[in-house]
Design an enzyme around this catalytic site. Sequence first.
Site, mmCIF file in Angstrom:
data_model
loop_
_atom_site.group_PDB
_atom_site.id
_atom_site.type_symbol
_atom_site.label_atom_id
_atom_site.label_comp_id
_atom_site.label_asym_id
_atom_site.label_seq_id
_atom_site.Cartn_x
_atom_site.Cartn_y
_atom_site.Cartn_z
ATOM 1 N N HIS A 218 31.999 33.662 93.105
ATOM 2 C CA HIS A 218 32.783 34.776 92.574
ATOM 3 C C HIS A 218 32.384 36.101 93.233
ATOM 4 O O HIS A 218 33.239 36.883 93.670
ATOM 5 C CB HIS A 218 32.568 34.847 91.061
ATOM 6 N N SER B 39 39.238 40.213 87.798
ATOM 7 C CA SER B 39 38.068 40.334 88.669
ATOM 8 C C SER B 39 38.471 40.564 90.114
ATOM 9 O O SER B 39 37.707 41.151 90.888
ATOM 10 C CB SER B 39 37.217 39.056 88.595
ATOM 11 N N ASP C 194 27.520 41.051 90.274
ATOM 12 C CA ASP C 194 28.289 39.805 90.185
ATOM 13 C C ASP C 194 27.347 38.606 90.320
ATOM 14 O O ASP C 194 26.193 38.680 89.909
ATOM 15 C CB ASP C 194 29.382 39.795 91.252
#
Length: 303
Positions: free
Chosen positions: A53, A237, A21
């Site tokens: 994120h 996600s 990520d």
Amino acid sequence: MYSELNRYGLTGYGVNVAVLDTGIAPHPDFDNRIILFRDFVRGKNRPYDDNGHGTHVAGIIGGSGGLSQGRFQGIAPACGIAALKVLDRRGNGSLKCVLSGIRWLLDHYQEYGIRIVNISVGAIPRESGQSSVLIRSVEQLWEEGLIVTAAAGNRGPGKGSVTTPGISRKVITVGCYDDVKAVEVGGTVMSDYSGRGPVEETCVIKPEVVASGSHIVSCNVMSRHHPKPYTVKSGTSMATPIVSGAMALLLEKYPRMTNGEAKLRLYQSCDDLGLPKSHQGWGRLNIERLLSLPYSASSVQSS
């Protein structure tokens, strides 16, 4: 977030999850469980996340919830987290960086005891489709015995809108069942965003499973300008690490379970929501049933 830890008397200890990520911030809820950090974007040595994120995703998998007195606890809040930064500060990543992260994993997963790989990364499938180098690389991880989860992407609801590497027939692809809600995904308000199958030219049903992906609270990158320890994000996600965390609990309970057996057990334990297979696949993740079904080692092979 969810917490199944106390209900089943599990700790998540000993099950290490790799997260490909934007990196990871040393949030207090990770305690001392960031077992490694590798930066394939800028080559830095210390853990950081210049987007947020990756920290959010890692928190869904294994945040302890300590700063919230357990309110915002991850699925497997004592698992080890191996953070591989393959995306930049905008959440974008070159194929070179992603492949470098995967190749590093192939060389080192045994050294670090990594058994699960979370890929909340998605690219638009090209004409090469299943034969693409990215697909081959994630399938190598699966063939090595790792459980690989990949996001279905946020390009739904059109037919065949699952992103790469989620179109791989081997990995566990995760969509959202609650994407009917209008939420902000990557700065854009959208609904019905979860990628839909089937995979073009192969008719493989995707995604395999769906989980909640709307308004998920998880760890935030804290700084002097952003002191809040938690934040809200939405998208496939966020659904993907819920499944990864559930897989960590499953492997903790049954350490010798293979990735093929885990995938079969997931299939057997999902809740049918009555949605089209192209949206829900096998159905909604049911962690209680996933962990409580009878199990004995079998000859199930990775598929």
